[in-house]
Design an enzyme around this catalytic site. Structure first.
Site, mmCIF file in Angstrom:
data_model
loop_
_atom_site.group_PDB
_atom_site.id
_atom_site.type_symbol
_atom_site.label_atom_id
_atom_site.label_comp_id
_atom_site.label_asym_id
_atom_site.label_seq_id
_atom_site.Cartn_x
_atom_site.Cartn_y
_atom_site.Cartn_z
ATOM 1 N N GLU A 1 0.851 -1.178 0.000
ATOM 2 C CA GLU A 1 0.000 0.000 0.000
ATOM 3 C C GLU A 1 0.900 1.246 0.000
ATOM 4 O O GLU A 1 1.999 1.237 0.548
ATOM 5 C CB GLU A 1 -0.846 -0.027 1.267
ATOM 6 C CG GLU A 1 -1.765 1.160 1.492
ATOM 7 C CD GLU A 1 -2.442 1.117 2.863
ATOM 8 O OE1 GLU A 1 -3.495 1.732 3.008
ATOM 9 O OE2 GLU A 1 -1.899 0.454 3.784
ATOM 10 N N LYS B 1 -9.774 0.414 -1.752
ATOM 11 C CA LYS B 1 -9.881 -0.042 -0.367
ATOM 12 C C LYS B 1 -11.274 0.232 0.192
ATOM 13 O O LYS B 1 -11.761 1.364 0.165
ATOM 14 C CB LYS B 1 -8.822 0.671 0.480
ATOM 15 C CG LYS B 1 -8.759 0.225 1.927
ATOM 16 C CD LYS B 1 -7.675 1.013 2.655
ATOM 17 C CE LYS B 1 -7.526 0.566 4.096
ATOM 18 N NZ LYS B 1 -6.516 1.399 4.798
ATOM 19 N N CYS C 1 -4.579 -3.407 3.780
ATOM 20 C CA CYS C 1 -4.291 -3.035 5.167
ATOM 21 C C CYS C 1 -5.446 -3.308 6.124
ATOM 22 O O CYS C 1 -5.689 -4.448 6.492
ATOM 23 C CB CYS C 1 -3.837 -1.575 5.207
ATOM 24 S SG CYS C 1 -2.758 -1.188 6.617
#
Length: 264
Positions: A40, A106, A142
């Site tokens: 990321e 995301k 994440c």
């Protein structure tokens, strides 16, 4: 399927970060990797402005990554920022190479431990999978790793390998949580998990913005049974791993948690 996990620390400089990407891809070509996974925020490290670098998926950064991947003959997954809503950005994974071109935004934003990603980032809406050389991959970024439903949704869509790209925040207990979560998501979805994080800036000799989630390293590869196959240290390094996806089918036959689910 040979996968390279490119654990690195990026900076504010897009040019410097592209240089890291290119050098990693050169090594990956030499090592005969099929897929290279970057963390990321490869485009620019957290703790810096993101709005001024966010660009469309056909912008110069993405096109440079595509060109580098095509030259190396590999596929890449890489974290960048694209324009969002109301002056925000999207935290995007670019996927390109060997006939694949897609992206994932995301979904779960990191509004935790005193950090508010939603202040500057527009969340994604849909899970994304892609197929490379007959192997199907699911994507996560994440904080997504804390949400099992994304991983089981990816598995329902055929994912045999789950990719997690991260820039994990440091703090008490955070390394232990990361280690636990990447293994748990493998077991939840009876999939391989390939989790690639930014390296710890202090271990990389890079100054980081205090309080920003800039990485702890500890990239990992986990089997469908939750067995740790490989783990990186804190500093920059690239792990190479050969995965036999037939193990996924065997695991799902022996431990059919996806088939046995009761939706409550």
């Amino acid at each position: 399927m040979r996968i390279a996990l490119a654990q690195l620390t990026t900076s504010r400089s897009i040019d410097d970060n592209l240089s890291l990407v290119r050098s990693t891809l050169t090594d990956a070509k030499r090592r005969h990797a099929d897929l290279v996974v970057f963390p990321e925020a490869t485009m620019r490290a957290f703790g810096n402005s993101l709005v001024d670098v966010a660009e469309p998926l056909d912008g110069p950064f993405a096109e440079a990554v595509r060109a580098a991947a095509d030259e190396a003959g590999v596929a890449v997954v890489l974290g960048m920022f694209t324009p969002g809503e109301d002056g925000k950005v999207r935290n995007t994974l670019l996927v390109h190479g060997r006939g694949v071109d897609t992206h994932y935004d995301k979904i779960h934003l990191y509004d935790a431990f005193g950090f508010a990603e939603s202040d500057t980032v527009t969340g994604g809406k849909e899970p994304v999978t892609f197929t490379l050389d007959g192997v199907t991959f699911g994507l996560a970024t994440c904080y997504d790793v804390r949400f099992p439903d994304l991983f089981t949704a990816n598995a329902d869509d055929g994912a045999q390998i789950q990719i997690v790209c991260a820039s994990w925040g440091a703090g008490p207990g955070k390394a232990e949580q990361w280690d636990l979560l990447v293994r748990a998501r493998a077991v939840d979805s009876t999939s391989f998990v390939v989790a690639v994080g930014q390296s710890d800036p202090s271990a990389a000799g890079v100054e980081a913005r205090y309080g920003a989630p800039t990485g702890i390293g500890r990239s990992a590869v986990v089997s469908p049974y939750g067995h740790l196959i490989e783990r990186a240290g804190a500093g920059p390094e690239t792990l190479y791993v050969d995965l036999d996806v037939a193990e996924v089918a065997r695991a799902r036959e022996a431990l059919p948690v996806l088939a046995n689910r009761v939706r409550l």
